[in-house]
Design a protein around this motif. Structure first.
Motif, PDB file in Angstrom:
ATOM      1  N   VAL A 104      22.331-118.343  82.483  1.00 37.69           N
ATOM      2  CA  VAL A 104      22.001-118.741  81.113  1.00 37.69           C
ATOM      3  C   VAL A 104      20.917-117.822  80.558  1.00 37.69           C
ATOM      4  O   VAL A 104      21.032-117.271  79.465  1.00 37.69           O
ATOM      5  CB  VAL A 104      21.545-120.221  81.077  1.00 37.69           C
ATOM      6  N   ASP A 105      19.888-117.620  81.342  1.00 37.95           N
ATOM      7  CA  ASP A 105      18.806-116.721  80.901  1.00 37.95           C
ATOM      8  C   ASP A 105      19.204-115.251  81.026  1.00 37.95           C
ATOM      9  O   ASP A 105      18.556-114.390  80.447  1.00 37.95           O
ATOM     10  CB  ASP A 105      17.547-116.942  81.752  1.00 37.95           C
ATOM     11  N   ARG A 106      20.218-114.980  81.812  1.00 40.22           N
ATOM     12  CA  ARG A 106      20.627-113.606  82.153  1.00 40.22           C
ATOM     13  C   ARG A 106      19.445-112.847  82.756  1.00 40.22           C
ATOM     14  O   ARG A 106      19.078-111.746  82.323  1.00 40.22           O
ATOM     15  CB  ARG A 106      21.118-112.879  80.916  1.00 40.22           C
ATOM     16  N   ILE A 107      18.830-113.493  83.726  1.00 41.62           N
ATOM     17  CA  ILE A 107      17.670-112.896  84.394  1.00 41.62           C
ATOM     18  C   ILE A 107      17.943-112.779  85.881  1.00 41.62           C
ATOM     19  O   ILE A 107      18.398-113.739  86.519  1.00 41.62           O
ATOM     20  CB  ILE A 107      16.396-113.732  84.124  1.00 41.62           C
ATOM     21  N   LEU A 108      17.662-111.586  86.404  1.00 33.55           N
ATOM     22  CA  LEU A 108      17.788-111.324  87.837  1.00 33.55           C
ATOM     23  C   LEU A 108      16.364-111.231  88.381  1.00 33.55           C
ATOM     24  O   LEU A 108      15.566-110.424  87.893  1.00 33.55           O
ATOM     25  CB  LEU A 108      18.513-109.986  88.031  1.00 33.55           C
ATOM     26  N   THR A 109      16.057-112.059  89.382  1.00 36.18           N
ATOM     27  CA  THR A 109      14.708-112.021  89.954  1.00 36.18           C
ATOM     28  C   THR A 109      14.756-111.298  91.288  1.00 36.18           C
ATOM     29  O   THR A 109      15.580-111.622  92.144  1.00 36.18           O
ATOM     30  CB  THR A 109      14.150-113.447  90.101  1.00 36.18           C
ATOM     31  N   VAL A 110      13.905-110.296  91.431  1.00 39.82           N
ATOM     32  CA  VAL A 110      13.960-109.433  92.623  1.00 39.82           C
ATOM     33  C   VAL A 110      12.565-109.231  93.206  1.00 39.82           C
ATOM     34  O   VAL A 110      11.551-109.394  92.518  1.00 39.82           O
ATOM     35  CB  VAL A 110      14.551-108.034  92.275  1.00 39.82           C
ATOM     36  N   GLN A 111      12.577-108.822  94.482  1.00 43.44           N
ATOM     37  CA  GLN A 111      11.321-108.376  95.089  1.00 43.44           C
ATOM     38  C   GLN A 111      11.086-106.915  94.691  1.00 43.44           C
ATOM     39  O   GLN A 111      12.033-106.197  94.349  1.00 43.44           O
ATOM     40  CB  GLN A 111      11.417-108.533  96.606  1.00 43.44           C
ATOM     41  N   TRP A 164      12.661-104.462  79.662  1.00 41.97           N
ATOM     42  CA  TRP A 164      13.582-105.257  80.475  1.00 41.97           C
ATOM     43  C   TRP A 164      12.873-106.178  81.458  1.00 41.97           C
ATOM     44  O   TRP A 164      13.514-106.801  82.299  1.00 41.97           O
ATOM     45  CB  TRP A 164      14.568-104.303  81.190  1.00 41.97           C
ATOM     46  N   ILE A 165      11.557-106.250  81.333  1.00 40.28           N
ATOM     47  CA  ILE A 165      10.792-107.088  82.255  1.00 40.28           C
ATOM     48  C   ILE A 165      10.514-108.440  81.589  1.00 40.28           C
ATOM     49  O   ILE A 165       9.717-108.537  80.651  1.00 40.28           O
ATOM     50  CB  ILE A 165       9.467-106.398  82.654  1.00 40.28           C
ATOM     51  N   ALA A 166      11.163-109.463  82.117  1.00 40.08           N
ATOM     52  CA  ALA A 166      11.019-110.795  81.525  1.00 40.08           C
ATOM     53  C   ALA A 166       9.847-111.560  82.125  1.00 40.08           C
ATOM     54  O   ALA A 166       9.320-112.491  81.530  1.00 40.08           O
ATOM     55  CB  ALA A 166      12.310-111.578  81.740  1.00 40.08           C
ATOM     56  N   GLY A 167       9.468-111.157  83.322  1.00 40.99           N
ATOM     57  CA  GLY A 167       8.341-111.819  83.969  1.00 40.99           C
ATOM     58  C   GLY A 167       7.903-111.030  85.186  1.00 40.99           C
ATOM     59  O   GLY A 167       8.688-110.262  85.747  1.00 40.99           O
ATOM     60  N   LEU A 168       6.646-111.211  85.558  1.00 45.67           N
ATOM     61  CA  LEU A 168       6.116-110.506  86.734  1.00 45.67           C
ATOM     62  C   LEU A 168       5.223-111.441  87.513  1.00 45.67           C
ATOM     63  O   LEU A 168       4.441-112.194  86.918  1.00 45.67           O
ATOM     64  CB  LEU A 168       5.232-109.323  86.301  1.00 45.67           C
ATOM     65  N   LYS A 169       5.313-111.357  88.837  1.00 43.66           N
ATOM     66  CA  LYS A 169       4.267-111.955  89.666  1.00 43.66           C
ATOM     67  C   LYS A 169       3.440-110.808  90.209  1.00 43.66           C
ATOM     68  O   LYS A 169       3.995-109.824  90.722  1.00 43.66           O
ATOM     69  CB  LYS A 169       4.875-112.771  90.812  1.00 43.66           C
TER      70      LYS A 169
END
Ligand code: 2HG
Ligand code: ZN
Length: 464
Positions: A104-111, A164-169
């Motif tokens: 839905v968000d079209r977000i891929l979360t990666v290391q 293209w960065i939607a979020g960062l830790k």
């Protein structure tokens, strides 16, 4: 780990499962990037697998006063990942997984240690694309891309990594974990610390997780190689193609660049030699777009701006044409090139190009200079090749004299000394040609807050 260094023993004791190495070949491998100018001399290499380990390493670094060099694929060209002064290299190599995908968000979360190409493949599995792309895709890591706001060959269409960065830790220089933006599209809640971390070259903290926005796959495209009779017509050809087509890429290189790539095994595109070339890729989703591509080509031929051209008839041929442009860095590597990666606004490009051509012609009569770059983004790569037999330090010294002049010209044209490779060690001395003293003072202040003991990649970007 075989070291008796009490600092390392303390770290290993605190984190018994952490892979920590002081083996000579690994110190050398992890202590340098593609610049090859500095002799690696790190204290040790740590290869954590979890965020908590990264935090514990940073806290240990603060207790012991050890500097930390965050490390991704080390394909950087500005020395940002060099460890030459007893730093701990914190390699994110083992943190290289896809963690989640939200359709839905079209977000891929990666290391952060995942290779750019693995991100491309993961996006494709979900019918989407991660559109940032460049030649080092197989070996560079997404964390490094974020640390330099990497650009590449499709910026003209999709922008830089930043977009293209939607979020960062992020683990800050004091070991705090920040969860920034959390995938929100709209978020007007004060300073955007996520954007602050992008392009900070590991000087503020360490990216430990990234949420990437994915896009619809592009329409079918064609690749065209154009031969140009002179440098002066380059921007006219660009304007013609851009006005008629949806460009996915518009890249240029010189005959010298082509000769090196051909010597490296690529296939010759035209019988005759031409002084300048353009590789462009554009959408051909319908007949009108196909006709527009031919019309752009013919218009340029009629004006005498283009002397020859070839259009890809298959994916294999498109790849062959791209190789002529993407193979340049590798083909030049044996000549230990001195690299410039500069940018100006597109409107300033014609004047800047003319001035730079004159400047470099006068300044480097003895050296081979190879030009190429992302001309549609106002980004030029100038590689000066080291003549055989000339001492490397002397070569760099001579090149730096010219970079000073180039930096002056960039200042006049309000350009940047680093378009996409970062400042690192290589361009640190020229930061003030792009950023005002007041801006640099603000940057220092920000570093002080996020990295109070100055342990995050010290000496990169600016001196402490
Ligand atoms: C490219 O555009 C890369 O191919 C590398 O940014 C540029 O080798 C260079 O100078
Ligand atoms: Zn580039």
């Amino acid at each position: 780990m075989s070291s008796n260094d009490p600092r390392l023993l303390a770290l290993q004791q605190a984190l018994p499962e952490l892979r920590l190495t002081t083996e000579a070949s690994e110190l050398e491998h992890y202590g340098r990037d593609w610049t090859r100018r500095w002799t690696p001399a790190p204290l040790a290499i740590a290869l954590p697998t979890r965020i908590e380990e990264v935090q514990a390493i940073v806290r240990w670094a603060n207790e012991q006063g050890v500097a930390v060099v965050p490390s991704g694929g080390r394909t950087g060209l500005s020395g940002g990942a060099v460890a030459a002064h007893g730093e701990l290299v914190l390699s994110l190599e083992r943190m290289n997984k896809v963690l989640a995908f939200d359709a839905v968000d079209r977000i891929l979360t990666v290391q952060p240690g995942i290779a750019l190409e693995a991100v491309h493949n993961a996006a494709r599995e979900h019918g989407l694309v991660y559109p940032v792309d460049f030649a080092a895709r197989g070996s560079c890591s997404i964390g490094g891309n974020i640390a330099t706001n990497a650009g590449g060959i499709r910026v003209i269409r999709y922008g830089n990594t930043r977009e293209w960065i939607a979020g960062l830790k992020v683990v800050t220089g004091s070991g705090e974990l920040l969860d920034l933006n959390r995938g929100l599209i709209k978020n007007s809640s004060g300073y955007d610390l996520r954007q602050l971390l992008i392009a900070s070259e590991g000087t503020l903290g360490i990216v430990v997780e990234a949420s990437l926005r994915l896009a619809d796959p592009p329409p079918p495209t064609n690749v065209m190689l154009l031969a140009l009779p002179s440098f002066e017509v380059l921007m006219q050809v660009f304007a013609e193609f851009r006005s008629r087509l949806q460009l996915e890429a518009f890249e240029f290189f010189t005959d010298r660049a082509l000769q090196h790539v051909l010597a490296h095994g690529a296939q010759k595109p035209f019988e005759e030699l031409h002084p300048y070339y353009v590789v462009t890729e554009f959408a051909i989703g319908n007949e009108a777009q196909e006709a527009a591509a031919m019309a752009a080509f013919e218009a340029c031929m009629e004006q005498g701006w283009v002397s020859d051209g070839v259009i890809s008839q298959s994916d294999a041929q498109a790849a062959q044409l791209w190789r002529l442009r993407e193979g340049i860095t590798e083909a030049l590597a044996p000549y230990k090139p001195y690299k410039n990666d500069v940018s100006v606004r597109i409107s300033a490009m014609p004047a800047f190009l003319a001035e730079t051509q004159t400047l470099l012609g006068q300044a480097y009569p003895e050296f081979e200079v190879v030009w190429f770059g992302h001309i549609g983004d106002g980004n030029l790569h100038i590689n000066v090749l080291k003549p055989d037999g000339l001492d490397n330090d002397e070569f760099v010294r001579q090149c730096e004299q010219v970079t000073k002049l180039l930096a002056q010209s960039l200042r006049q044209h309000a350009g940047s000394i680093s378009a996409e490779h970062g400042i690192g060690l290589v361009k640190k001395g020229y930061l003030d040609s792009t950023r005002s003293a007041a801006e640099i003072a603000v940057m220092r202040g920000i570093k002080q807050v996020l990295d109070p003991n100055g342990l995050m990649n010290p000496g990169k970007l600016f001196d402490p």
